[in-house]
Design an enzyme around this catalytic site. Structure first.
Site, PDB file in Angstrom:
ATOM      1  N   GLU A 348       0.877  -1.201   0.029  1.00  0.00           N
ATOM      2  CA  GLU A 348       0.065   0.024   0.056  1.00  0.00           C
ATOM      3  C   GLU A 348       0.945   1.292  -0.075  1.00  0.00           C
ATOM      4  O   GLU A 348       0.584   2.294  -0.611  1.00  0.00           O
ATOM      5  CB  GLU A 348      -0.995   0.029   1.216  1.00  0.00           C
ATOM      6  N   ASP A 429       3.359  -4.240  -5.655  1.00  0.00           N
ATOM      7  CA  ASP A 429       4.040  -5.224  -5.296  1.00  0.00           C
ATOM      8  C   ASP A 429       5.676  -5.450  -5.026  1.00  0.00           C
ATOM      9  O   ASP A 429       6.312  -5.882  -4.571  1.00  0.00           O
ATOM     10  CB  ASP A 429       3.524  -6.491  -6.103  1.00  0.00           C
TER      11      ASP A 429
END
Length: 489
Positions: A348, A429
């Protein structure tokens, strides 16, 4: 035979011969678009009827099982220790299931859940089309406008465009809310209930509906009236003023919604002191993320789905964890450990570090500007209003009609935006991998996907149009690829 729609505003005049009839054009777009949605849903159903997991996913889960500790959250470990102290030394420790076993145990349930969601989307989409088509053919918009005119006068509000628009917007909101109730009830108390996700009581459902209706109108009606005023006042360059208003409004809502509106629906409590809070603060500090508040939200009072997200404006940032992410009484093995939560937040924070939210906001504002500029070509078009049975040319209806007309563009933009957001997910990611959180992120993603009964088989065409996130297989594969690159570097 009188042309459609059936109801027309008193004093209506048909469009000139040879002019474009936007009613039939929009009607055609609606039918084609929904037929395409049904086609996509049909393609996806074939994948949801498969009876075995993707082989690549099994291999990825096996790899995770070999590289991480048994997936038991700290709370579960502590309970085991307490149990051990109360029992003889010879008591055997309860064993944790591997990710492979958990995937196999949940797979058929996942397929059934997503197949039911697919069926529901087909039925709710059909219901929506029937309502929309009936409203278009019946002439609901011109009827509501004419009725609003009389109602505004009887209420002593006058008959100015602003007064009539205010009444019209509320009437339209009432209609949309009523139409949406059957869909909401079925989704919550049949679909989600059947698969064990629903935690919403009937009282909470109706409370949410009432709150949502009131807040929506309190926010939307004044905003739309300001738009109407600016369109009439701004002349041919009105779009500049309306866009500026929407820009400021969007910035204000970034602060207003999470601080004043969201707490009306959920309870946000500071995450208690402990290892998890310390590790999250350490991660934020290492990235110079200006974390001001760290909350745990009671998402479990509505659903057992889990999530985590960031929000905030400028130097006032917050992190919110759903309580279901770290607490799962039915399946403690699916509670995320401290390391897994930090790994997920590493992802995030990657969105923040690479300005994905800012880029999305800029793109949204750009699209709003282009849309408003395009609306400028139609706002005073007699043919557009007359095509839908209107004599007058109210801005609030004009915007709705304009979106009917450009709906094919919206479908293409949706495809492009989904492609962009999936790319952002891969980038986030990769960021978490660079932080050294690859294994924690992979096991965290597995737990979230298993507990949420994610779809493990996805039709590529359906995926392109509908999913803003990559599939679990794609994400685990990309994380592995990024990990190998990191080792080479």
């Amino acid at each position: 035979m009188s042309p459609l729609p059936l109801y027309k505003e008193p004093g209506w005049q048909p469009i000139k011969e040879g002019s474009i009839n936007y009613f039939y054009l929009s009607f055609g777009f609606l039918v084609v678009e929904q037929a395409f949605e049904f086609y996509l849903a049909y393609r996806q159903r074939r994948y949801l009827k498969k009876t075995s997991l993707p082989e690549e996913l099994i291999q990825q889960a096996e790899a995770v099982d070999k590289t991480v500790l048994p997936p038991i959250a700290p709370k579960a470990e502590e309970m085991k220790r307490e149990s051990k102290n109360d029992q003889p030394e010879t008591t055997e420790k309860p064993k944790s299931k591997s990710f492979v076993q958990q995937l196999k145990d949940k797979f058929l349930g996942s397929q059934a859940y997503n197949l039911d969601k697919n069926t529901f989307s087909f039925l709710s989409g059909s219901y929506g089309v029937v309502v929309t088509v009936a409203a278009l053919i019946g002439g609901l918009q011109p009827y509501f406008w004419h009725y609003s005119y009389g109602l505004a006068a009887s209420l002593g509000l006058g008959t100015s465009e602003l007064a009539v628009s205010a009444v019209f917007l509320v009437l339209n909101s009432v209609f949309d809310s009523i139409v949406g109730i059957p869909v909401g009830l079925y989704s919550t108390f049949v679909l989600e209930e059947k698969h064990g996700f629903n935690k919403t009581s009937m009282k909470l459902f109706w409370t949410d509906k009432i709150k949502g209706f009131l807040i929506s109108n309190i926010v939307t009606v004044p905003l739309m009236l300001a738009v109407v005023k600016l369109v009439r006042w701004g002349g041919e360059h009105f779009y500049l003023y309306v866009w500026s208003l929407l820009f400021v409004f969007s910035l204000v809502m970034l602060t207003v919604y999470p601080n004043f509106i969201a707490p009306l629906f959920n309870t946000y409590e500071p995450l208690e002191e402990g290892e998890l809070r310390t590790e999250i603060n350490n991660l934020a500090d290492s990235l110079d993320y200006p974390l001001k508040k760290l909350y745990l939200v009671d998402g479990s009072k509505r659903s057992s789905h889990s999530n985590a997200y960031l929000y905030g404006f400028w130097k006032d940032k917050r992190i919110v964890l759903f309580d279901t992410l770290i607490k799962n009484e039915k399946e403690p093995e699916l509670e995320c450990t401290t390391k897994e939560v930090v790994g997920i937040l590493g992802h995030e924070l990657g969105h923040w570090k690479m300005s994905h939210t800012v880029k999305g906001f800029v793109l949204q504002m750009l699209l709003s500007f282009i849309t408003l500029k395009g609306f400028g070509e139609f706002v005073s078009s007699p043919d557009m209003y007359a095509s839908f049975g209107l004599k007058s040319q109210p801005v609030v209806i004009g915007l709705t009609l304009f979106f009917y007309i450009i709906s094919p563009i919206g479908a293409v933009l949706g495809l492009a935006l989904n492609t962009m957001t999936r790319a952002f997910e891969f980038q986030a990611d990769a960021f978490a991998v660079k932080l050294g959180k690859a294994e924690e992120l992979k096991s965290g993603l597995l737990k979230i996907s298993i507990s949420n009964l994610a779809s493990f088989h996805v039709d590529p065409f359906y995926h392109a149009f509908h999913n803003s996130h990559p599939t679990l297989v794609e994400r685990l594969r990309t994380i592995d690829e990024e990990s190998r690159k990191k080792k080479v570097d």
